[in-house]
Design a protein around this motif. Structure first.
Motif, short mmCIF file in Angstrom:
data_model
loop_
_atom_site.label_atom_id
_atom_site.label_comp_id
_atom_site.label_asym_id
_atom_site.label_seq_id
_atom_site.Cartn_x
_atom_site.Cartn_y
_atom_site.Cartn_z
N GLY A 8 -6.94 -33.53 45.55
CA GLY A 8 -7.30 -34.15 44.26
C GLY A 8 -6.88 -35.60 44.18
N GLY A 10 -7.13 -37.68 41.46
CA GLY A 10 -6.99 -38.17 40.09
C GLY A 10 -5.65 -38.87 39.95
N MET A 11 -5.24 -39.15 38.72
CA MET A 11 -3.98 -39.87 38.49
C MET A 11 -2.80 -39.13 39.09
N ALA A 12 -2.75 -37.80 38.96
CA ALA A 12 -1.59 -37.05 39.46
C ALA A 12 -1.50 -37.14 40.99
N GLU A 30 -10.56 -35.04 48.43
CA GLU A 30 -11.20 -35.16 47.12
C GLU A 30 -12.63 -34.63 47.23
N LYS A 31 -13.00 -33.71 46.33
CA LYS A 31 -14.32 -33.09 46.45
C LYS A 31 -15.45 -34.03 46.04
N GLY A 37 -10.95 -38.97 39.39
CA GLY A 37 -10.98 -37.73 38.61
C GLY A 37 -11.55 -37.93 37.23
N ARG A 38 -10.81 -37.45 36.22
CA ARG A 38 -11.31 -37.53 34.85
C ARG A 38 -11.19 -38.94 34.25
N GLY A 52 -15.15 -39.81 30.67
CA GLY A 52 -13.95 -38.97 30.60
C GLY A 52 -12.93 -39.66 29.70
N ALA A 53 -11.74 -39.93 30.29
CA ALA A 53 -10.67 -40.56 29.49
C ALA A 53 -11.13 -41.89 28.91
N GLN A 54 -10.71 -42.16 27.69
CA GLN A 54 -11.13 -43.37 26.98
C GLN A 54 -10.18 -44.54 27.13
N PHE A 55 -8.89 -44.24 27.09
CA PHE A 55 -7.86 -45.29 27.15
C PHE A 55 -6.54 -44.56 27.37
N VAL A 129 -11.58 -28.63 49.13
CA VAL A 129 -10.74 -27.63 49.79
C VAL A 129 -11.07 -26.28 49.18
N ASP A 302 -2.03 -33.16 34.80
CA ASP A 302 -1.74 -33.39 33.38
C ASP A 302 -1.43 -32.09 32.65
N ARG A 308 -3.14 -35.76 29.07
CA ARG A 308 -3.06 -37.22 28.93
C ARG A 308 -2.85 -37.85 30.30
N ILE A 309 -3.32 -39.08 30.44
CA ILE A 309 -3.17 -39.79 31.72
C ILE A 309 -1.68 -39.99 32.04
C1 FAD Z 1 -13.58 -36.03 27.99
C2 FAD Z 1 -12.16 -36.41 28.28
C3 FAD Z 1 -11.51 -37.35 27.48
C4 FAD Z 1 -10.19 -37.72 27.75
N1 FAD Z 1 -9.60 -38.69 27.00
C5 FAD Z 1 -8.37 -39.14 27.32
C6 FAD Z 1 -7.80 -40.28 26.68
O1 FAD Z 1 -8.45 -40.95 25.88
N2 FAD Z 1 -6.53 -40.63 27.02
C7 FAD Z 1 -5.79 -39.95 27.96
O2 FAD Z 1 -4.64 -40.31 28.22
N3 FAD Z 1 -6.33 -38.89 28.61
C8 FAD Z 1 -7.59 -38.49 28.33
N4 FAD Z 1 -8.16 -37.44 29.02
C9 FAD Z 1 -7.34 -36.73 29.98
C10 FAD Z 1 -7.17 -37.50 31.30
O3 FAD Z 1 -8.43 -37.82 31.81
C11 FAD Z 1 -6.39 -36.60 32.25
O4 FAD Z 1 -5.14 -36.31 31.66
C12 FAD Z 1 -6.12 -37.19 33.63
O5 FAD Z 1 -7.17 -38.00 34.08
C13 FAD Z 1 -5.88 -36.02 34.57
O6 FAD Z 1 -5.54 -36.46 35.86
P1 FAD Z 1 -5.24 -35.38 37.00
O7 FAD Z 1 -4.95 -36.13 38.24
O8 FAD Z 1 -4.21 -34.43 36.51
O9 FAD Z 1 -6.59 -34.52 37.14
P2 FAD Z 1 -8.08 -34.98 37.48
O10 FAD Z 1 -8.35 -36.33 36.95
O11 FAD Z 1 -8.94 -33.86 37.00
O12 FAD Z 1 -8.12 -35.06 39.07
C14 FAD Z 1 -8.31 -33.91 39.88
C15 FAD Z 1 -9.20 -34.29 41.05
O13 FAD Z 1 -9.25 -33.18 41.93
C16 FAD Z 1 -10.55 -33.05 42.44
N5 FAD Z 1 -10.69 -31.65 42.87
C17 FAD Z 1 -10.73 -30.52 42.10
N6 FAD Z 1 -10.80 -29.42 42.87
C18 FAD Z 1 -10.82 -29.84 44.16
C19 FAD Z 1 -10.87 -29.17 45.41
N7 FAD Z 1 -10.93 -27.84 45.50
N8 FAD Z 1 -10.86 -29.92 46.54
C20 FAD Z 1 -10.79 -31.29 46.48
N9 FAD Z 1 -10.74 -31.98 45.32
C21 FAD Z 1 -10.74 -31.26 44.17
C22 FAD Z 1 -11.44 -33.43 41.27
O14 FAD Z 1 -12.73 -33.85 41.70
C23 FAD Z 1 -10.65 -34.58 40.65
O15 FAD Z 1 -11.02 -35.84 41.19
C24 FAD Z 1 -9.49 -37.11 28.81
C25 FAD Z 1 -10.16 -36.19 29.64
C26 FAD Z 1 -11.49 -35.87 29.39
C27 FAD Z 1 -12.21 -34.93 30.32
#
Ligand code: FAD
Length: 327
Positions: A8, A10-12, A30-31, A37-38, A52-55, A129, A302, A308-309
């Motif tokens: 993955g 994304g931010m995490a 990353e898939k 990510g989001r 996805g995330a706005q700010f 994966v 998250d 949240r980001i």
């Molecule tokens: C509509 C929406 C609005 C939002 N608004 C806000 C906001 O305004 N402010 C804020 O702080 N947060 C907001 N968020 C939340 C924020 O986007 C998340 O908290 C943050 O981006 C999550 O990061 P992450 O790394 O935990 O997960 P993700 O960003 O989901 O990253 C996970 C990654 O893993 C990949 N993945 C998944 N399964 C597999 C696999 N089997 N193999 C390989 N890769 C895989 C995915 O493609 C993705 O890129 C919003 C989210 C959404 C959807």
């Protein structure tokens, strides 16, 4: 050197990789075809949408330090939006974000954040994966069509809870914990216009409606396209209507925008909808991540904290710190 796989980008996952990259050989799988990510951005020329995330805001010192290079290089900018709260069809509160703490956005799109963080990392995109198996002291990763993605000493899952639970072997205690976490969906509606709508805000929190958010995407710094609007459904409406025909969902959500702002948006030049099955998580307990040090496996995202980001950052950061002390 210890080999670590992170699932993955994304931010995490990117945060964990940044902390570990100088101490281990880190590979991110990353898939999708791109990172972030989001924190997502979609182009539909001449429009662009952060669908996805706005700010985000930054509260902890660790996160402020982590994002400082992105502020210094202009990847992150404050969005000085005219912000309102709409109750049914009435604006009940308004303020300018220029007068409060920074509401950061990526420039020119939210996905600029992931692009910046992944610059010096080994990211394998289009690499889903499917499963993981312990073979001897190592973990082997299996991709599409049973492709062997390699063997690693540590594996960190940085993906939404439901997807992590599917991959984690059921013999692990943390599989049960991860499975118990509920994530909520969201529909994003993207609307592009030839002329600006006569509205007096850039961002609106909406209550008493099936939509929860409206923003004028091109009011964010660095967006040069014509007037574009991004709308989010409520999480509860998305979950209750997750199987609805997309065109029907789009029409319904447009009618809800009209209810909230008094302008018809059904005639927008560009209209699209995206469904997020795993968008948001309510605030959880005190955990920041899951780790099994006897098996060299950890899980972050998250959703361990809240949707949240900054929570995604904290989760990836804390997990990586706990892995670092074992290296
Ligand atoms: C509509 C929406 C609005 C939002 N608004 C806000 C906001 O305004 N402010 C804020 O702080 N947060 C907001 N968020 C939340 C924020 O986007 C998340 O908290 C943050 O981006 C999550 O990061 P992450 O790394 O935990 O997960 P993700 O960003 O989901 O990253 C996970 C990654 O893993 C990949 N993945 C998944 N399964 C597999 C696999 N089997 N193999 C390989 N890769 C895989 C995915 O493609 C993705 O890129 C919003 C989210 C959404 C959807």
């Amino acid at each position: 050197m210890t080999k670590i796989a992170i699932i993955g980008a994304g931010m995490a996952g990117l945060t964990a990789a940044q902390l570990l990259k100088d101490h281990a050989a880190v590979t991110i799988f990353e898939k999708s075809s791109s990172v972030s990510g989001r924190m997502a951005t979609r182009r539909a020329d001449p429009y662009s949408f952060d669908h996805g995330a706005q700010f985000f805001s930054a509260k902890t010192t660790e996160f402020k330090n982590f994002i400082a290079p992105m502020i210094a290089t202009g990847v992150l900018k404050p969005w000085n939006a005219r912000f309102v709260e709409i109750e049914n069809a009435d604006i009940v509160q308004s303020r300018n974000w220029a007068d409060s703490y920074p509401h950061f956005v990526g420039d020119p799109g939210m996905n600029a954040v992931g692009k910046f963080l992944s610059k010096d990392l080994n990211v394998q995109v289009k690499s889903r994966v499917h499963s993981i198996e312990k073979s001897g002291n190592q973990w082997s990763l299996v991709g599409e069509n049973y492709r062997n993605l390699g063997n690693f000493d540590w594996i960190l899952l940085a993906i939404p809870a439901v997807q992590a639970a599917e991959i984690l072997p059921s013999s692990l205690q943390l599989q049960e914990e991860v499975s118990s976490i509920k994530m909520e969906g969201c529909f994003s509606v993207m609307l592009g216009f030839t002329e600006p709508l006569p509205i007096e805000f850039d961002a609106a929190l909406v209550r008493g409606n099936d939509i929860s958010w409206i923003s004028v995407n091109n009011s964010k710094p660095g967006r040069e396209g014509p007037f574009s609007m991004l709308v989010h459904s409520t999480n509860s409406w998305a979950d209750a209507n997750s199987h609805m025909d997309r065109g029907q969902a789009l029409d319904h959500l447009c009618s809800q925008v009209r209810r909230a702002i008094g302008h018809d948006v059904g005639n927008a030049k560009h209209k699209a909808i995206h469904q997020w099955l795993y968008a948001n998580t309510k605030k959880q307990g005190n955990a920041t991540h899951f780790i099994d040090q006897s098996k060299n496996i950890g899980v972050c995202g998250d959703w361990v904290i809240q949707g949240r980001i900054e929570a995604a950052f904290t989760s990836g950061f804390k997990l990586a710190q706990n892995v670092l002390i074992t290296l």
